[in-house]
Design a protein around this motif. Structure first.
Motif, PDB file in Angstrom:
ATOM      1  N   GLY A  92       0.789  -1.040  -0.127  1.00 57.29           N
ATOM      2  CA  GLY A  92       0.079  -0.002  -0.025  1.00 57.29           C
ATOM      3  C   GLY A  92       0.956   1.257   0.032  1.00 57.29           C
ATOM      4  N   CYS A  93       0.207   2.404  -0.054  1.00 57.72           N
ATOM      5  CA  CYS A  93       0.839   3.783  -0.161  1.00 57.72           C
ATOM      6  C   CYS A  93       1.687   4.019   1.152  1.00 57.72           C
ATOM      7  CB  CYS A  93      -0.131   4.852  -0.397  1.00 57.72           C
ATOM      8  SG  CYS A  93       0.354   6.663  -0.211  1.00 57.72           S
ATOM      9  N   GLY A  94       2.825   4.575   1.146  1.00 54.01           N
ATOM     10  CA  GLY A  94       3.474   4.975   1.925  1.00 54.01           C
ATOM     11  C   GLY A  94       4.081   3.745   2.936  1.00 54.01           C
ATOM     12  N   VAL A  95       4.384   2.647   2.485  1.00 55.09           N
ATOM     13  CA  VAL A  95       4.961   1.678   3.152  1.00 55.09           C
ATOM     14  C   VAL A  95       6.544   1.648   3.130  1.00 55.09           C
ATOM     15  CG1 VAL A  95       5.290  -1.066   3.313  1.00 55.09           C
ATOM     16  CG2 VAL A  95       2.962   0.094   2.743  1.00 55.09           C
ATOM     17  N   ILE A 110      -0.027  -5.458   2.406  1.00 51.70           N
ATOM     18  CA  ILE A 110       0.490  -4.572   3.175  1.00 51.70           C
ATOM     19  C   ILE A 110      -0.222  -3.333   3.391  1.00 51.70           C
ATOM     20  CG2 ILE A 110       2.899  -3.541   4.113  1.00 51.70           C
ATOM     21  CD1 ILE A 110       2.790  -6.712   3.848  1.00 51.70           C
ATOM     22  N   GLY A 111      -0.933  -3.007   4.231  1.00 49.96           N
ATOM     23  CA  GLY A 111      -1.672  -1.747   4.287  1.00 49.96           C
ATOM     24  C   GLY A 111      -1.033  -0.632   4.490  1.00 49.96           C
ATOM     25  N   SER A 112      -1.677   0.373   4.070  1.00 49.85           N
ATOM     26  CA  SER A 112      -0.991   1.731   3.648  1.00 49.85           C
ATOM     27  C   SER A 112      -0.240   2.182   5.235  1.00 49.85           C
ATOM     28  CB  SER A 112      -2.154   2.823   3.225  1.00 49.85           C
ATOM     29  OG  SER A 112      -2.330   2.519   1.990  1.00 49.85           O
ATOM     30  N   GLY A 113       0.811   2.994   5.087  1.00 50.05           N
ATOM     31  CA  GLY A 113       1.224   3.816   6.116  1.00 50.05           C
ATOM     32  C   GLY A 113       2.045   2.684   7.062  1.00 50.05           C
ATOM     33  N   SER A 114       2.115   1.537   6.562  1.00 51.50           N
ATOM     34  CA  SER A 114       2.823   0.510   7.553  1.00 51.50           C
ATOM     35  C   SER A 114       4.434   0.500   7.424  1.00 51.50           C
ATOM     36  CB  SER A 114       2.486  -0.911   7.116  1.00 51.50           C
ATOM     37  OG  SER A 114       1.143  -0.949   7.338  1.00 51.50           O
ATOM     38  N   ASN A 115       5.056   0.240   8.584  1.00 49.16           N
ATOM     39  CA  ASN A 115       6.690   0.169   8.803  1.00 49.16           C
ATOM     40  C   ASN A 115       6.720  -1.242   9.007  1.00 49.16           C
ATOM     41  OD1 ASN A 115       7.245   2.893   8.543  1.00 49.16           O
ATOM     42  ND2 ASN A 115       6.018   3.184  10.591  1.00 49.16           N
ATOM     43  N   LEU A 116       7.788  -1.954   8.275  1.00 45.70           N
ATOM     44  CA  LEU A 116       7.965  -3.307   8.438  1.00 45.70           C
ATOM     45  C   LEU A 116       9.603  -3.291   8.844  1.00 45.70           C
ATOM     46  CD1 LEU A 116       6.679  -4.947   5.093  1.00 45.70           C
ATOM     47  CD2 LEU A 116       5.646  -4.546   7.372  1.00 45.70           C
ATOM     48  N   ILE A 117       9.607  -3.502  10.235  1.00 45.60           N
ATOM     49  CA  ILE A 117      11.034  -3.418  11.057  1.00 45.60           C
ATOM     50  C   ILE A 117      11.837  -4.610  10.683  1.00 45.60           C
ATOM     51  CG2 ILE A 117      12.316  -2.730  12.932  1.00 45.60           C
ATOM     52  CD1 ILE A 117      10.212  -0.360  12.137  1.00 45.60           C
ATOM     53  N   ALA A 118      12.890  -4.503   9.731  1.00 41.18           N
ATOM     54  CA  ALA A 118      13.622  -5.795   9.531  1.00 41.18           C
ATOM     55  C   ALA A 118      14.628  -6.105  10.625  1.00 41.18           C
ATOM     56  CB  ALA A 118      14.286  -5.361   8.340  1.00 41.18           C
ATOM     57  N   PRO A 119      15.022  -7.333  10.655  1.00 37.75           N
ATOM     58  CA  PRO A 119      14.554  -8.496  10.095  1.00 37.75           C
ATOM     59  C   PRO A 119      13.100  -8.899  10.517  1.00 37.75           C
ATOM     60  CG  PRO A 119      15.914  -9.217  11.710  1.00 37.75           C
ATOM     61  CD  PRO A 119      16.151  -7.766  11.665  1.00 37.75           C
ATOM     62  N   VAL A 120      12.384  -9.072   9.350  1.00 40.37           N
ATOM     63  CA  VAL A 120      11.128  -9.703   9.655  1.00 40.37           C
ATOM     64  C   VAL A 120      10.261 -10.440   8.249  1.00 40.37           C
ATOM     65  CG1 VAL A 120       9.850  -7.548   8.558  1.00 40.37           C
ATOM     66  CG2 VAL A 120       8.758  -8.753  10.511  1.00 40.37           C
ATOM     67  N   PHE A 146      -2.144 -10.523   6.367  1.00 36.41           N
ATOM     68  CA  PHE A 146      -2.742  -9.152   6.125  1.00 36.41           C
ATOM     69  C   PHE A 146      -2.055  -8.230   7.177  1.00 36.41           C
ATOM     70  CE2 PHE A 146      -6.154  -9.329   3.189  1.00 36.41           C
ATOM     71  CZ  PHE A 146      -6.542  -7.864   3.156  1.00 36.41           C
ATOM     72  N   VAL A 147      -1.398  -7.100   6.790  1.00 37.75           N
ATOM     73  CA  VAL A 147      -1.068  -6.209   7.618  1.00 37.75           C
ATOM     74  C   VAL A 147      -1.778  -4.916   7.474  1.00 37.75           C
ATOM     75  CG1 VAL A 147       0.904  -4.592   8.305  1.00 37.75           C
ATOM     76  CG2 VAL A 147       1.548  -6.925   7.414  1.00 37.75           C
ATOM     77  N   ALA A 148      -2.383  -4.800   8.860  1.00 34.88           N
ATOM     78  CA  ALA A 148      -3.555  -3.592   9.081  1.00 34.88           C
ATOM     79  C   ALA A 148      -2.802  -2.193   8.571  1.00 34.88           C
ATOM     80  CB  ALA A 148      -4.134  -3.518  10.208  1.00 34.88           C
ATOM     81  N   ALA A 149      -3.467  -1.352   7.691  1.00 32.97           N
ATOM     82  CA  ALA A 149      -2.886   0.011   7.604  1.00 32.97           C
ATOM     83  C   ALA A 149      -2.399   0.695   8.943  1.00 32.97           C
ATOM     84  CB  ALA A 149      -3.890   0.872   6.937  1.00 32.97           C
ATOM     85  N   GLY A 150      -1.287   1.441   8.967  1.00 39.44           N
ATOM     86  CA  GLY A 150      -0.786   2.254  10.028  1.00 39.44           C
ATOM     87  C   GLY A 150      -0.107   1.203  10.914  1.00 39.44           C
TER      88      GLY A 150
END
Length: 454
Positions: free
Chosen positions: A379-382, A403-413, A420-424
């Motif tokens: 999504g937007c802003g990931v 991957i919902g908008s505005g999400s941050n995926l903190i590696a390693p992950v 499903f990752v919820a927005a934000g």
């Protein structure tokens, strides 16, 4: 058995370039000028090619290593002296030797081949590549006899008024009988104002011996342009670019505005590609058929499959599959791989990542050090948060995840298949396949908060 030999003179410092870079390494359409000369020589086919180096020798050797042999001219004492520096490599060999300058990147294999054929057909011991100059001022004039053979070469300063009316000039490229060349060079002296040994003196020596001197006149004066300063470098760039663009248009590529299209000498482009204005294609880029490269885009050292559409974007050191759409305003940084049918939208930056087949990264996202599976929607802003200040870490997203908008995926992950990752959300732990992960603070509304502040 007779052979073919080439000597490329590349030892001059090139002070008029006013550059820290050795002259023959200055690029014309993305390739060092001496490399252009070597490539054309190889297209003709020679048994041995020797490059005479001097200033910047190690840099030139690094550029051409494995393609040619080298001779070193420690002191620059003229063109005749430079050729003599290659004597150890060629002494005693029978055949023809072509002497070329390393700063003439526009010379073509066709003209080199025709010079050799003219030389052999005339039974000449030396032959000169000539051209008709629009303004021959400063060039040596080629004077022919009734049979069309070279009678003499007269330097401009020594020419009579009648001789200066001749527009056929000496280009500085020659073909010699190899044994006769080095025998005559042994007789060349440096009894001149510059105190140098001049290669054209060999022509005079062979003439005095009654030998036949032939000449082949190139079809284009531009081919003979020698690069001595930045002005000439720019002129060569313009000629080479026009030549490259015309070649690709004749090969089935549409250039909407060829005057604003830059294509490197090493690039390869498939048929029915459309290139819009102000596009730059650098290095050994490979573009498949039926692509469209939008205005203002830049493709650098990258491979694009067929049916790719790039709009106002930068693609560097990347691999792009077929049916991919990129941009507008996307940036593919090195080691990015897009598989077929991927969509990368506006203001997306990718780095050292693989995006699987038919996945979408549509807007305003940063994906770095990531492995994204097929049919994933980002999504937007990931953001893949791949850097902790010291080390880089990897993010893995398996196929069909969302991957919902505005999400941050903190590696390693790792995000599992169809997860499903919820927005934000800010994801710090792995998400199992087919799970919904929500990682954000619970919303709290403070009623009448503004009125209390008043």
């Amino acid at each position: 058995m007779s052979g073919r030999f080439a000597v490329i003179l590349a030892a001059g410092q090139g002070t008029r370039m006013k550059s820290k870079l050795y002259k023959v390494l200055h690029q014309v359409c993305g390739k060092p000028m001496v490399q252009h000369v070597v490539d054309q020589v190889q297209n003709v086919g020679f048994d041995e090619t020797t490059v005479v180096v001097g200033h910047g020798a190690e840099q030139v050797k690094d550029t051409l290593r494995g393609e040619v042999t080298f001779s070193v001219q420690d002191e620059q004492l003229g063109t005749g002296h430079a050729v003599r520096c290659a004597e150890d490599a060629l002494t005693g060999k029978k055949g023809v030797t072509v002497v070329l300058c390393g700063d003439t990147p526009l010379l073509t294999a066709k003209s080199i081949e025709k010079l050799i054929k003219t030389h052999e057909a005339a039974g000449a011991k030396a032959s000169v590549l000539t051209a008709v100059a629009p303004d021959p001022t400063g060039y040596g004039r080629v004077m022919r006899n009734e049979a069309g053979h070279v009678q003499k070469i007269v330097e401009h300063k020594d020419a009579s008024e009648e001789e200066r009316l001749v527009s056929e000039i000496n280009t500085g490229t020659y073909c010699f009988d190899n044994e006769q060349l080095f025998a005559a060079l042994a007789e060349v002296t440096n009894d001149n104002v510059q105190g140098e040994y001049y290669l054209p003196d060999v022509i005079e020596i062979l003439q005095q011996q009654g030998q036949t001197i032939a000449a082949y006149q190139t079809e284009s004066f531009d081919e003979t342009l020698g690069i001595n300063d930045r002005v000439a470098l720019s002129s060569a760039e313009a000629v080479m670019q026009a030549r490259i663009n015309e070649y690709w248009m004749r090969e089935g590529v549409t250039l909407i505005d060829r005057k604003t299209t830059y294509i490197s000498a090493e690039a390869r482009i498939g048929r029915d590609v459309v290139v819009h204005p102000n596009v730059t294609i650098k290095g050994p880029s490979l573009i498949g058929e039926d692509c469209e490269i939008g205005a203002g885009s830049e493709i650098v050292n990258s491979t694009l499959g067929s049916l790719v559409h790039v709009r106002q974007s930068l693609v560097v050191d990347s691999e792009v599959g077929s049916g991919v759409a990129i941009g507008p305003f996307a940036h593919l940084r090195p080691n990015t791989k897009l598989e077929d049918d991927v969509r990368v939208g506006n203001f997306v930056e990718l780095k050292k990542s693989t995006i699987g087949k038919a996945s979408k990264v549509s807007h305003l996202s940063y994906i770095g050090d990531a492995d994204i599976g097929s049919d994933v929607n980002v999504g937007c802003g990931v953001v893949t948060v791949n850097y902790d200040g010291r080390n880089k870490f990897k993010t893995t997203v398996e196929k069909e995840a969302f991957i919902g908008s505005g999400s941050n995926l903190i590696a390693p992950v790792q995000i599992g298949e169809r997860a499903f990752v919820a927005a934000g959300s800010t994801i710090t732990d792995d998400v199992p396949g087919e799970a919904l992960s929500i990682a954000r603070a619970r919303q709290v509304n403070k009623e009448n908060y503004v009125k209390k502040e008043d």
